[in-house]
Design an enzyme around this catalytic site. Structure first.
Site, PDB file in Angstrom:
ATOM      1  N   LEU A 102       0.868  -1.165   0.000  1.00 28.58           N
ATOM      2  CA  LEU A 102       0.000   0.000   0.000  1.00 28.58           C
ATOM      3  C   LEU A 102       0.905   1.215   0.000  1.00 28.58           C
ATOM      4  CD1 LEU A 102      -2.733  -0.935   2.660  1.00 28.58           C
ATOM      5  CD2 LEU A 102      -2.947  -1.006   0.174  1.00 28.58           C
ATOM      6  N   ASP A 103       0.503   2.270  -0.703  1.00 29.21           N
ATOM      7  CA  ASP A 103       1.301   3.484  -0.731  1.00 29.21           C
ATOM      8  C   ASP A 103       1.500   4.017   0.684  1.00 29.21           C
ATOM      9  OD1 ASP A 103       1.227   3.247  -3.468  1.00 29.21           O
ATOM     10  OD2 ASP A 103      -0.416   4.679  -3.716  1.00 29.21           O
ATOM     11  N   LYS A 104       2.531   4.813   0.856  1.00 27.87           N
ATOM     12  CA  LYS A 104       2.855   5.345   2.176  1.00 27.87           C
ATOM     13  C   LYS A 104       1.686   6.086   2.807  1.00 27.87           C
ATOM     14  CE  LYS A 104       6.276   8.260   4.538  1.00 27.87           C
ATOM     15  NZ  LYS A 104       7.507   9.085   4.388  1.00 27.87           N
ATOM     16  N   HIS A 187       0.550   2.998  -7.756  1.00 23.06           N
ATOM     17  CA  HIS A 187      -0.412   4.103  -7.552  1.00 23.06           C
ATOM     18  C   HIS A 187      -1.654   3.935  -8.442  1.00 23.06           C
ATOM     19  CE1 HIS A 187       2.384   6.080  -4.991  1.00 23.06           C
ATOM     20  NE2 HIS A 187       3.127   6.642  -5.920  1.00 23.06           N
TER      21      HIS A 187
END
Length: 242
Positions: A102-104, A187
């Protein structure tokens, strides 16, 4: 497997601490005291006792985490806090890793395990494993967007996404939506909305395959999967794509 590695892996201390326990004669294998840290055991066949109690060995660990924003989906990093840093020693000793990423700045469901076979099954690009996200968008989301996502959209690098299921929960100056996709491009959710001229301002994954995020978990909290949840993941058989 070496006896010191076995005991260390299931949380009875570091290798150094386990060696002290062994030297004190507190470990038996099949009724015999074992003091040699290099002694090999088969954890499935051999009967191992520590301090008079039977050692319950398990090879794999399965954790569900509600990943918080600001933490990266990695096992280690020189600059940022990782999801592994959030684990207690008794879980970290199994050396779990995040299944996917998962993105930051993205929150929500993250599976951590040391079961490489299961991770491969869930991440293989040939598999159609659905992942559902809740997102807040900075403008009205329309039925035209629903139709576009249903056909697949063109990302900024020219990639044509597979169809996604977009559900509008609330449309307005800020819109609430749910989006289910079967891919995991970099993303991807954010770029899909950028492809239709909109921006994601909040993103949270709420399911992966049959696994649903436990809504009792606060950000940064985690728990072990139930036996039923593990079985559901192992038996989940999405169709392979040609």
């Amino acid at each position: 497997m070496r006896i010191d590695k076995l005991l260390s892996n299931i949380g009875y201390g570091s290798r150094k601490e386990v060696k002290k326990i062994l030297k004190n004669g507190q470990v038996t294998v099949n009724g015999n005291i074992v003091k040699d840290a290099k002694f090999h055991v088969d954890p499935i066949v051999d009967s191992v006792y520590l301090f008079g109690e039977k050692v319950q060995y398990r090879e794999f660990i399965y954790l569900m985490m509600n990943k918080p924003a600001g933490v990266i989906s990695a096992t280690e990093d020189d600059r940022d806090e990782t999801v592994i840093d959030l684990l207690n020693d008794e879980e970290a000793v199994f050396s779990p890793f995040p299944v996917g990423r998962l993105d930051k700045d993205t929150e929500g469901l993250l599976l951590l395990t040391n079961d490489g076979k299961l991770a491969h099954q869930l991440l293989s690009p040939k598999k159609k494993v659905p992942k559902k996200y809740f997102a807040v968008i900075n403008s009205p989301v329309t039925e035209d967007d629903v139709a576009a996502f249903g056909k697949g959209v063109t990302l900024d690098d020219g990639y044509e996404t597979k169809p996604g299921k977009l559900t509008i929960l609330k449309s307005g100056e800020y819109s609430d939506i749910e989006l289910t996709i079967t891919e995991g491009k970099f993303h991807q959710v954010k770029r899909m909305f950028e492809a239709v001229g909109k921006k994601v301002v909040y993103l949270k994954r709420i399911s992966m395959g049959p696994l649903l995020l436990d809504d009792t978990l606060e950000n940064g909290q985690y728990r072990e999967l139930t036996e039923e949840e593990v079985l559901q993941l192992k038996e989940f058989s999405p169709k392979e794509q040609d």
